[in-house]
Every structure is written in structure tokens, then in C-alpha cells.
Design a protein around this motif. Structure first.
Motif, PDB file in Angstrom:
ATOM      1  N   MET A   1      69.526  45.799  24.107  1.00 16.73           N
ATOM      2  CA  MET A   1      68.172  46.104  23.110  1.00 16.73           C
ATOM      3  C   MET A   1      68.783  48.026  22.716  1.00 16.73           C
ATOM      4  O   MET A   1      68.075  47.770  21.429  1.00 16.73           O
ATOM      5  CB  MET A   1      67.258  47.201  24.632  1.00 16.73           C
TER       6      MET A   1
ATOM      7  N   PHE B   1      71.211  48.614  17.441  1.00 19.11           N
ATOM      8  CA  PHE B   1      70.768  50.472  16.769  1.00 19.11           C
ATOM      9  C   PHE B   1      72.322  50.514  16.630  1.00 19.11           C
ATOM     10  O   PHE B   1      73.316  51.254  15.849  1.00 19.11           O
ATOM     11  CB  PHE B   1      69.757  50.892  17.817  1.00 19.11           C
TER      12      PHE B   1
ATOM     13  N   ASN C   1      55.388  53.403   9.496  1.00 19.05           N
ATOM     14  CA  ASN C   1      56.192  51.947   9.451  1.00 19.05           C
ATOM     15  C   ASN C   1      55.873  50.871   8.348  1.00 19.05           C
ATOM     16  O   ASN C   1      56.331  49.851   8.316  1.00 19.05           O
ATOM     17  CB  ASN C   1      56.514  51.623  10.776  1.00 19.05           C
TER      18      ASN C   1
ATOM     19  N   SER D   1      68.643  53.130   5.682  1.00 16.68           N
ATOM     20  CA  SER D   1      67.864  52.136   6.769  1.00 16.68           C
ATOM     21  C   SER D   1      67.640  53.079   7.966  1.00 16.68           C
ATOM     22  O   SER D   1      66.700  53.361   8.199  1.00 16.68           O
ATOM     23  CB  SER D   1      68.237  51.103   7.762  1.00 16.68           C
TER      24      SER D   1
ATOM     25  N   LEU E   1      64.227  55.950   9.703  1.00 15.57           N
ATOM     26  CA  LEU E   1      64.308  55.331  11.242  1.00 15.57           C
ATOM     27  C   LEU E   1      63.902  56.971  11.582  1.00 15.57           C
ATOM     28  O   LEU E   1      63.508  57.245  12.488  1.00 15.57           O
ATOM     29  CB  LEU E   1      65.268  55.357  11.658  1.00 15.57           C
TER      30      LEU E   1
ATOM     31  N   PHE F   1      59.223  60.179  18.364  1.00 15.23           N
ATOM     32  CA  PHE F   1      59.169  59.206  19.715  1.00 15.23           C
ATOM     33  C   PHE F   1      59.936  60.077  20.911  1.00 15.23           C
ATOM     34  O   PHE F   1      59.227  60.210  21.655  1.00 15.23           O
ATOM     35  CB  PHE F   1      59.732  57.944  19.282  1.00 15.23           C
TER      36      PHE F   1
ATOM     37  N   ILE G   1      53.913  56.951  25.178  1.00 15.92           N
ATOM     38  CA  ILE G   1      54.226  55.217  26.731  1.00 15.92           C
ATOM     39  C   ILE G   1      53.103  55.224  27.198  1.00 15.92           C
ATOM     40  O   ILE G   1      52.341  54.197  28.010  1.00 15.92           O
ATOM     41  CB  ILE G   1      55.014  55.141  26.791  1.00 15.92           C
TER      42      ILE G   1
ATOM     43  N   VAL H   1      61.505  53.553  27.693  1.00 17.05           N
ATOM     44  CA  VAL H   1      61.794  54.402  26.497  1.00 17.05           C
ATOM     45  C   VAL H   1      62.559  53.905  26.308  1.00 17.05           C
ATOM     46  O   VAL H   1      62.225  53.237  25.214  1.00 17.05           O
ATOM     47  CB  VAL H   1      61.891  55.081  26.776  1.00 17.05           C
ATOM     48  N   ILE H   2      63.488  53.296  26.304  1.00 14.40           N
ATOM     49  CA  ILE H   2      64.560  51.873  26.354  1.00 14.40           C
ATOM     50  C   ILE H   2      64.273  50.882  25.482  1.00 14.40           C
ATOM     51  O   ILE H   2      64.251  50.818  24.108  1.00 14.40           O
ATOM     52  CB  ILE H   2      66.074  52.041  26.766  1.00 14.40           C
ATOM     53  N   TYR H   3      63.165  50.123  26.372  1.00 11.81           N
ATOM     54  CA  TYR H   3      62.455  48.479  26.476  1.00 11.81           C
ATOM     55  C   TYR H   3      61.456  48.769  24.886  1.00 11.81           C
ATOM     56  O   TYR H   3      61.715  48.358  24.010  1.00 11.81           O
ATOM     57  CB  TYR H   3      62.352  48.139  27.431  1.00 11.81           C
ATOM     58  N   TYR H   4      61.312  49.970  25.412  1.00 10.47           N
ATOM     59  CA  TYR H   4      60.356  50.088  23.626  1.00 10.47           C
ATOM     60  C   TYR H   4      60.350  50.456  22.823  1.00 10.47           C
ATOM     61  O   TYR H   4      59.827  50.766  21.733  1.00 10.47           O
ATOM     62  CB  TYR H   4      59.001  51.317  24.657  1.00 10.47           C
ATOM     63  N   LEU H   5      61.836  51.048  22.566  1.00 13.39           N
ATOM     64  CA  LEU H   5      61.917  51.623  21.267  1.00 13.39           C
ATOM     65  C   LEU H   5      61.782  50.918  20.436  1.00 13.39           C
ATOM     66  O   LEU H   5      61.147  50.883  19.391  1.00 13.39           O
ATOM     67  CB  LEU H   5      63.815  52.385  21.946  1.00 13.39           C
ATOM     68  N   PRO H   6      62.277  49.324  20.263  1.00 11.74           N
ATOM     69  CA  PRO H   6      62.588  48.854  18.599  1.00 11.74           C
ATOM     70  C   PRO H   6      61.115  48.514  18.762  1.00 11.74           C
ATOM     71  O   PRO H   6      60.968  48.136  17.311  1.00 11.74           O
ATOM     72  CB  PRO H   6      63.156  46.877  19.684  1.00 11.74           C
TER      73      PRO H   6
ATOM     74  N   ILE I   1      58.815  50.142  17.951  1.00 10.82           N
ATOM     75  CA  ILE I   1      58.142  51.306  16.998  1.00 10.82           C
ATOM     76  C   ILE I   1      58.850  51.099  15.701  1.00 10.82           C
ATOM     77  O   ILE I   1      58.939  52.498  15.520  1.00 10.82           O
ATOM     78  CB  ILE I   1      57.938  52.839  17.457  1.00 10.82           C
ATOM     79  N   MET I   2      60.318  50.901  16.119  1.00 12.70           N
ATOM     80  CA  MET I   2      61.231  50.941  14.503  1.00 12.70           C
ATOM     81  C   MET I   2      60.660  50.545  13.450  1.00 12.70           C
ATOM     82  O   MET I   2      59.637  49.180  13.530  1.00 12.70           O
ATOM     83  CB  MET I   2      62.274  50.588  14.913  1.00 12.70           C
ATOM     84  N   SER I   3      60.815  50.954  12.180  1.00 12.54           N
ATOM     85  CA  SER I   3      60.157  50.255  11.155  1.00 12.54           C
ATOM     86  C   SER I   3      61.252  48.700  11.136  1.00 12.54           C
ATOM     87  O   SER I   3      62.306  49.003  11.568  1.00 12.54           O
ATOM     88  CB  SER I   3      60.684  51.213  10.051  1.00 12.54           C
TER      89      SER I   3
ATOM     90  N   VAL J   1      61.453  47.060   9.152  1.00 14.92           N
ATOM     91  CA  VAL J   1      62.296  46.700   7.290  1.00 14.92           C
ATOM     92  C   VAL J   1      63.349  47.780   7.895  1.00 14.92           C
ATOM     93  O   VAL J   1      64.396  46.592   7.687  1.00 14.92           O
ATOM     94  CB  VAL J   1      61.517  47.508   6.354  1.00 14.92           C
ATOM     95  N   ALA J   2      64.553  48.316   8.840  1.00 12.88           N
ATOM     96  CA  ALA J   2      65.681  49.649   8.950  1.00 12.88           C
ATOM     97  C   ALA J   2      65.718  47.551  10.052  1.00 12.88           C
ATOM     98  O   ALA J   2      66.654  47.660   9.524  1.00 12.88           O
ATOM     99  CB  ALA J   2      65.617  50.077   9.401  1.00 12.88           C
ATOM    100  N   VAL J   3      65.190  47.714  11.153  1.00 16.54           N
ATOM    101  CA  VAL J   3      65.332  46.781  11.612  1.00 16.54           C
ATOM    102  C   VAL J   3      65.878  44.803  11.629  1.00 16.54           C
ATOM    103  O   VAL J   3      66.774  44.379  11.795  1.00 16.54           O
ATOM    104  CB  VAL J   3      64.430  46.693  13.556  1.00 16.54           C
TER     105      VAL J   3
ATOM    106  N   TYR K   1      56.935  46.360  25.371  1.00 17.17           N
ATOM    107  CA  TYR K   1      55.631  46.296  24.988  1.00 17.17           C
ATOM    108  C   TYR K   1      54.880  45.793  26.084  1.00 17.17           C
ATOM    109  O   TYR K   1      54.219  46.493  26.975  1.00 17.17           O
ATOM    110  CB  TYR K   1      54.578  46.336  23.206  1.00 17.17           C
TER     111      TYR K   1
END
Lengths: 325, 329
Positions: free
Chosen positions: A67, A71, A255, A296, A300, A307, A315, B144-149, B151-153, B155-157, B207
Motif C-alpha cells: 500500500m 507513496f 480532493n 503532487s 498531499l 488525516f 476511521i 490507517v495505512i490501508y485506508y490512506l490511499p 483519502i489521497m488526492s 490527481v496526485a495518486v 474502505y
């Protein structure tokens, strides 16, 4: 669905609403699941459970790595010269040149550069969310607690509009905003949101339901009017819910891409996603990539901060809103 | 929908709040004396919802009617709708068998292809949830880690993924060093389908997992304990107890996911760098946006309404199933 939702939510709300947070995640986590039994009794049973925990932790860690990998690649890539971008994972020569280039590129693209981009994004989210939530809270309160002519009809119509896909109305909206003179500045993504959000109304309405009528009645017996009762008695009670909605709404607005793409014509009013997208489209060559990635990454940062600060709330709210089926 | 009953129930209680004589509080129909109060509550109620009502009228209802009418006009989105020449049903003909049919139904197919991620997301999410529902250290961090992507913009992702999967990008380079020939991740149909779906899974599993964690709280502990005593395997418990208890969550995730998927635009659009190069990632909403650029708002409206009708049907099915499920309880 709605009926179950409401009943269940209401019950939850009644017990939870006045409390600080509504994150049932942690408190509920130690419950059962397929493999792990109750942790407290029987010390001899600890063993298979510990082994299971180790296996699960290892698996989840590997997954986490997957995941986070994109990043990580992104962060490292911003410190590479463009020649290395696709060939190495860790930069062979570390350089922060991409950030300087990004800064210049943004300055060329719009007056004020990336700082302006931040300001635009800020301006079209923070005040907007604030007004939107307050307006929605008033409506939610009216729908939950007041009795007035045509309430149910209006509420059903509002629920109906939730079903309408954005793609159906977005083009006439673009024309309408253009005619109203909103598309030359940022107003087209600000003004319409001042009129509240239906999802927020729907969500907050459940919380107002959960507040016993006796509370507002007491306030009104003391001589407070409707607005006074609402602002000084009921609103503080649903503050946690308001805050959660505000955070989620902030993230969503920050976003948002398609809305600004359609409704913001003047590039000096580009929000960060638009700015980054434009940077990405402006050059086909590889030399552009590190600076696009730098932009980018920077775009973020606010979301990451929000967050990090509110992760439990965010969450928790998802888990909470899921307690419906 | 039974909002009415709920609404009126709680409504009657507030109806006569600050009665001077508390004797009449319980009465359902207010005595004529309190007509003033009723009127006041009417006024206050409407005042509180008036911004919403105005907003819906101006920014939803008017555009909605316009898009309905626009289907029959060659509207360029610059002039007024009624200043544009009427075209009758020719946009419908264009989409159903005419010159636009290939592009439209192609975009429709793409939209459905990008929904393949849904079941994948849900299955992975379920297993993640089972893992993260355990009583052990670091669970919160994993969540948190698994949910992180998620909520990221986008566009950036999507820009990151674009660079990873470019023809000369990181993934192909990596494959090359292993002796595997490069693949057309972003320039072939199969490649785009795979890459977009992979991006969506990556963004969406967190999610799904969180939703399943919430759903798992309703799985009965006693049932699982009893099954264990009876010697049921973990897999059997999962199949016979856990998953059936999660049906509501599964259904909810699938329906909401499908709605979101049908309205997808951002991910493929940014990943493929717009529609200048090719149309192999165009979704239905992408078709609408593309025809906005082409100043064919009438055609775009027809395309959007076909999608809307499908979404309405899915909503109706969802409501029906929910109603039925509630009756079963």
C-alpha cells in the motif's frame, strides 16, 4: 435500508451522541472473530493465538508495504534527477532540484505559483465547509425536531435529489454558473455549496433525533427562542458529529477534481488538483516528471496532516456510518 | 419509506413545547389558542430549510430540467438553450446505432470493466478485516495505512501510477531486468483495464476493510464458539457464519460501489492523461465531459441520462431488497 439505518443509528446515537467520539472501532476490536477466542481466560490457549497473531501481523505488514510502496516511490522520485526516475528505486544522486523547478513552473502557470494554488484550495474548502455545515445543521434540526407544513414532502424531494448523478446536471450547471458570472473566479465552486449539503443534512438529522425533546423543551421553558435553543443547547450536543462531517467534507472538497475542472476557467484560480493536473499535462518529456511529482507530493501534505490529526475520528466515522445493515 | 411515521412521531412531541398550561402538552392536535405557536414553528422550520430549498431549486432542479430539454437541442453550452436549434431525436439515433454509438457504448463497456475491481476489493477487504479485527498490537496502525490511499488526492495518486506504468516506466523497467518483455499498461485495452482496476483496488480496499470490520461486530460470538466446540474449521465458520452475517455489509458495499463505479471519471482520465491520445479509458462520465469540450451538450445529456436511468433502477432494486430484508427480520 433507510428504515433499518435510522432505527439503528438512532439507538446508537442516543447512547453515544453526547459523548466525545463515536468511534466504536477500538472498543469493539477485542471482540471475537473466526480464529481468536476470548483473550482473558485460559493461559494455555495463549499459544495458538499468539502464533496466529504473528502470522496475521506479518501478512498485514507485507500488505501495508504494498500500500505504501507507490507513496515511497513518489517521495524518492522527487529527489532524483530525471534520468534516474524509472531506473532506480533509491536515488543514486540525491537532489532537491525538482522542488525548485516545480516552484518556477507553478509561477509560470499562474500568478503567485504554488502558494496561490494552496490559497485557492484553502479558500474554496475551509470557509465553504464551515458555512455548508452550519446551513445543513439548521436544516437537519428543522427536519428532525420541528413540525412545519410540507416537511415530509420537502424531505422526500431532497432525498430524491441525492439519487441524481452529477453527470446529468453538471453541464447545465457549468452554463448556469457561466451566465451568473461565477466561472471567471472561484465562485462557481464556492457559492453553490453555501446552500448546504443533503448528505450532511441526512447524517446530522439522525443525531438530532437522538437528543431527547426534554432538553430543548427545558431550554424553551426558560424563555429561549428556537434559534437560541438550537445554537446554544442542541448544536453543542451534536458538535462531534459536526466536526466529523466537516473533516470529511473538507477532504472531499480538497480532493475534488471534476467540479473545479468544469467550473474554474481562470487558471489563476486553479485549485491544487487542477494545478498539478495542468503541470502534468504541460510536458510530455521525462524531464518534467520529478517536478510534477514534487507538486503532487506537496499537494498531499494538507490532507496528510488532517488525516494524521483526525485519523481516529475519520476511521471511526466510517465504521460508525457502516453500522447500519 | 417510513420517514413520515418517524417524523410525525417525534414531531408531535415537539409540537406543543412551551405551553403555558402544561395540561395540554399531551394533546396531539393543538388547541386553537396555540395557532400562533404553530404558525411560528411553520415559519421557523421553513426559514431553517430555506437555504437548502433555494439551493436545490437553483443548482439542481433548473439544471435537471435543462438537461432533459437539452437532449433535443444542438446546444453548445455558450448560447442559451432555447437559442439553439432543435434536433428532435437525432442524438438518440446517434447513440443507438448512429455515428456516436461506437464511442458511447465503448465508454459504457469501459465503465463496466472498471467495476471489476468491486468484488476484488470486497474479497481482499474481507480478509483484511478479519486480520484487523483481531485483538493484537498495531491494528489501528494497519487500519490507517490501508485506508490512506483512499483519502489521497486522486490527481496526485494517478500521476504516480501513470509514471509507474508508462511504456518506459518503472514497472516495465523492472520486468525488463527480470527478462520479461514490457507490457502496454496504458496503451492497450487489456492493459488499461488491468491498471485502472489495480489502482481502484489499491485505493478502495481500506474502505472495504473498515466497513467489514464494522460488520463483523454484529457476528454472534456464541455461534462461533458453539461451532468451534462442534469442531468446525475456520473456513467453515467463515463460510457458514461470518459471511452470511455480513450479507448486509456486502450488499451495501456492492451497491454503493457500483453507483460510484458507474460514475467514474477521475481515475482513468488522469491516468491516461485526458482523451487527447486515445479513448480506451473513456467512461460514460468521460463521454459527457468529452462532448462538453466538443460543445455537444445535447449529445452529452443523452449519454448522461442513459446512465442516470440505470442508476435509478439500481436504487429502486436496492430499496426493494432493503425493504424485503427488513420484513424478514
Amino acid at each position: 435500508m433507510e428504515e433499518i439505518e435510522m432505527n439503528e443509528l438512532q439507538e446508537t446515537v442516543e447512547t453515544v451522541a453526547p459523548e466525545e467520539d463515536m468511534a466504536p472501532a477500538e472498543t469493539a476490536a477485542p471482540e471475537e472473530n473466526g480464529a481468536a477466542g476470548a483473550p482473558a481466560p485460559a493461559k494455555k490457549k495463549m499459544r495458538p493465538q499468539t502464533i496466529g497473531n504473528i502470522v496475521v501481523t506479518v501478512c498485514l505488514s507485507l500488505g501495508s508495504l504494498l500500500m505504501l510502496l507507490p507513496f515511497l516511490w513518489m517521495v524518492l522520485a522527487t529527489f532524483k534527477p530525471s534520468t534516474e526516475i524509472y531506473t532506480t528505486f533509491f536515488p543514486r544522486t540525491w537532489t532537491a532540484q525538482s522542488y525548485a523547478e516545480m516552484w518556477e513552473d507553478c509561477n509560470r502557470l499562474m500568478q503567485g505559483g504554488i502558494i496561490r494554488g494552496f490559497l485557492n484550495s484553502f479558500l474554496t474548502t475551509v470557509p465553504v465547509v464551515f458555512v455548508q455545515i452550519i446551513v445543513s445543521a439548521f436544516a437537519a434540526y428543522a427536519f428532525a425536531k420541528l413540525k412545519f407544513f410540507g416537511k415530509n414532502v420537502v424531505f422526500l424531494i431532497m432525498l430524491g435529489t441525492m439519487m441524481i448523478p452529477f453527470s446529468v446536471i453538471m453541464l447545465p450547471q457549468a452554463w448556469l454558473y457561466g451566465r451568473m458570472g461565477l466561472t471567471n473566479g472561484p465562485l462557481a465552486i464556492i457559492i453553490p455549496k453555501f446552500f448546504g449539503s443533503i448528505t450532511t443534512v441526512f447524517f446530522l438529522r439522525q443525531f438530532f433525533y437522538g437528543i431527547p425533546d426534554s432538553i430543548s423543551e427545558a431550554a424553551r421553558l426558560d424563555g429561549a427562542g428556537y434559534t437560541r435553543t438550537f445554537l446554544s443547547v442542541l448544536l453543542p450536543l451534536v458538535m462531534p458529529a459536526l466536526a466529523t462531517q466537516a473533516i470529511l467534507s473538507f477532504i472531499g472538497n480538497w480532493n475534488d477534481f471534476l467540479g473545479p475542472l468544469l467550473f474554474v476557467r481562470d487558471r489563476n484560480w486553479f485549485t491544487l488538483p487542477l494545478l498539478v493536473n495542468r503541470l502534468n499535462g504541460s510536458g510530455g518529456s521525462t524531464s518534467f516528471i520529478p517536478r510534477v511529482l514534487a507538486a503532487s507530493l506537496i499537494s498531499l501534505v494538507p490532507i496528510i496532516i488532517v488525516f494524521a490529526a483526525f485519523q481516529k475520528k475519520i476511521i471511526g466515522s466510517i465504521v460508525f456510518s457502516a453500522v447500519k445493515g | 419509506m417510513d420517514y413520515q411515521t418517524e417524523v410525525s412521531l417525534s414531531g408531535t412531541e415537539t409540537a406543543a413545547p412551551q405551553a403555558e398550561e402544561p395540561v395540554s402538552v399531551k394533546k396531539k392536535t393543538p388547541v386553537p389558542k396555540k395557532g400562533g405557536l404553530r404558525r411560528q414553528e411553520n415559519l421557523i422550520g421553513w426559514a431553517y430549510i430555506s437555504p437548502m430549498v433555494i439551493g436545490i431549486l437553483v443548482f439542481t432542479a433548473i439544471p435537471l430540467v435543462m438537461s432533459l430539454i437539452a437532449m433535443f437541442y444542438a446546444w453548445d453550452g455558450i448560447h442559451g438553450l432555447f437559442e439553439s436549434p432543435g434536433v428532435g431525436g437525432s442524438y438518440f439515433k446517434a447513440i443507438f446505432g448512429g455515428i456516436e454509438s461506437v464511442r458511447y457504448w465503448r465508454s459504457f463497456a469501459n465503465t463496466l470493466i472498471f467495476a471489476i475491481q468491486l468484488p476484488v476489493c470486497m474479497i481482499i477487504g474481507l480478509f483484511l478485516a478479519l486480520g484487523m479485527n483481531r485483538n493484537m498490537r498495531g491494528v489501528q496502525t494497519f487500519r490507517v495505512i490501508y485506508y490512506l490511499p483512499g483519502i489521497m488526492s486522486i490527481v496526485a495518486v494517478a500521476i504516480v501510477w501513470q509514471n509507474l506504468f508508462k511504456a518506459d516506466g518503472t514497472v516495465n523497467n523492472l520486468l525488463g531486468s527480470l527478462g520479461i518483455p514490457p507490457a502496454k499498461w496504458l496503451s492497450s485495452n487489456a492493459g488499461v483495464a488491468f491498471t485502472v482496476n489495480l489502482l481502484l483496488v489499491w485505493k478502495g480496499v481500506g474502505y472495504s476493510a473498515l466497513m467489514f470490520i464494522a460488520g463483523l461486530q454484529s457476528v454472534s460470538t456464541e455461534q462461533i464458539e458453539a461451532a468451534k466446540i462442534d469442531g468446525a474449521s475456520g473456513w467453515m465458520i467463515l463460510r457458514k457464519i461470518t459471511v452470511p452475517a455480513l450479507y448486509p455489509t456486502i450488499f451495501y458495499l456492492f451497491v454503493t460501489g457500483l453507483m460510484g463505479s458507474l460514475q467514474m471519471f477521475n481515475e482513468p482520465y488522469i491516468l491516461l492523461g485526458g482523451y487527447g491520445i486515445g479513448e480506451n479509458g473513456m467512461t460514460v462520465v468521460g463521454f459527457v465531459y468529452y462532448n462538453f469540450g466538443e460543445s455537444k451538450l445535447g449529445l452529452a445529456s443523452v449519454g448522461a441520462w442513459i446512465l442516470a436511468i440505470i442508476i435509478f433502477i439500481i436504487t429502486a432494486i436496492q430499496m426493494f431488497v432493503d425493504r424485503k430484508r427488513q420484513e424478514d427480520y
